[in-house]
Design a protein around this motif. Structure first.
Motif, short mmCIF file in Angstrom:
data_model
loop_
_atom_site.label_atom_id
_atom_site.label_comp_id
_atom_site.label_asym_id
_atom_site.label_seq_id
_atom_site.Cartn_x
_atom_site.Cartn_y
_atom_site.Cartn_z
N LEU A 172 1.01 -1.17 -0.09
CA LEU A 172 0.05 -0.09 0.05
C LEU A 172 0.86 1.28 0.06
O LEU A 172 0.67 2.25 -0.56
CB LEU A 172 -1.06 -0.12 1.05
CG LEU A 172 -2.22 -1.00 0.97
CD1 LEU A 172 -2.98 -0.76 2.64
CD2 LEU A 172 -3.00 -0.75 -0.08
N VAL A 173 2.06 1.38 0.93
CA VAL A 173 3.00 2.23 0.83
C VAL A 173 3.41 2.54 -0.43
O VAL A 173 3.50 3.85 -1.04
CB VAL A 173 3.85 2.45 2.07
CG1 VAL A 173 4.92 3.26 1.81
CG2 VAL A 173 3.43 2.19 3.23
N VAL A 174 3.91 1.61 -1.13
CA VAL A 174 4.41 1.66 -2.59
C VAL A 174 3.43 2.25 -3.45
O VAL A 174 3.69 3.02 -4.17
CB VAL A 174 5.08 0.38 -2.97
CG1 VAL A 174 5.59 0.35 -4.26
CG2 VAL A 174 6.45 -0.14 -1.81
N GLY A 175 2.18 1.61 -3.37
CA GLY A 175 1.25 2.07 -4.33
C GLY A 175 1.03 3.73 -4.38
O GLY A 175 0.84 4.28 -5.15
N VAL A 176 0.83 4.13 -2.99
CA VAL A 176 0.65 5.52 -2.65
C VAL A 176 1.75 6.36 -3.28
O VAL A 176 1.49 7.46 -3.53
CB VAL A 176 0.36 5.91 -1.04
CG1 VAL A 176 0.20 7.40 -0.77
CG2 VAL A 176 -0.95 5.25 -0.72
N LEU A 177 3.04 6.03 -3.00
CA LEU A 177 4.15 6.73 -3.57
C LEU A 177 4.09 6.71 -4.98
O LEU A 177 4.30 7.79 -5.65
CB LEU A 177 5.34 6.04 -3.10
CG LEU A 177 5.70 6.23 -1.45
CD1 LEU A 177 6.87 5.32 -1.09
CD2 LEU A 177 5.91 7.92 -1.14
N ILE A 178 3.70 5.71 -5.71
CA ILE A 178 3.71 5.64 -7.21
C ILE A 178 2.53 6.57 -7.54
O ILE A 178 2.66 7.57 -8.59
CB ILE A 178 3.30 4.25 -7.74
CG1 ILE A 178 4.67 3.45 -7.55
CG2 ILE A 178 3.04 4.40 -9.22
CD1 ILE A 178 4.47 2.03 -7.84
#
Length: 67
Positions: A10-16
């Motif tokens: 989720l953190v990686v998705g939000v950053l993308i």
């Protein structure tokens, strides 16, 4: 390194999404989908052309070997 958990994803998705923006990601997804459809269509066309050519050669061989 550790396991990949749902929170890390989720953190990686939000950053993308923050980095590229939703409009650019939507465009990228559409382009990727069109490329996959084109690839599948080309593979199906090639397979059907190969089958048709093989069928024509086989029938020609049967006709010529009836002596």
């Amino acid at each position: 390194m550790g396991e990949i958990s749902i929170t890390k994803l989720l953190v990686v998705g939000v950053l993308i999404v923050l980095l590229f923006g939703t409009k650019k990601l939507r465009t990228l997804g559409g382009d990727l989908g069109a490329a996959i459809k084109g690839f599948k269509k080309a593979m199906n066309d090639e397979d059907s052309a190969t089958k048709a050519a093989t069928g024509a050669e086989a029938s020609a061989e049967r006709i010529s070997h009836k002596e």
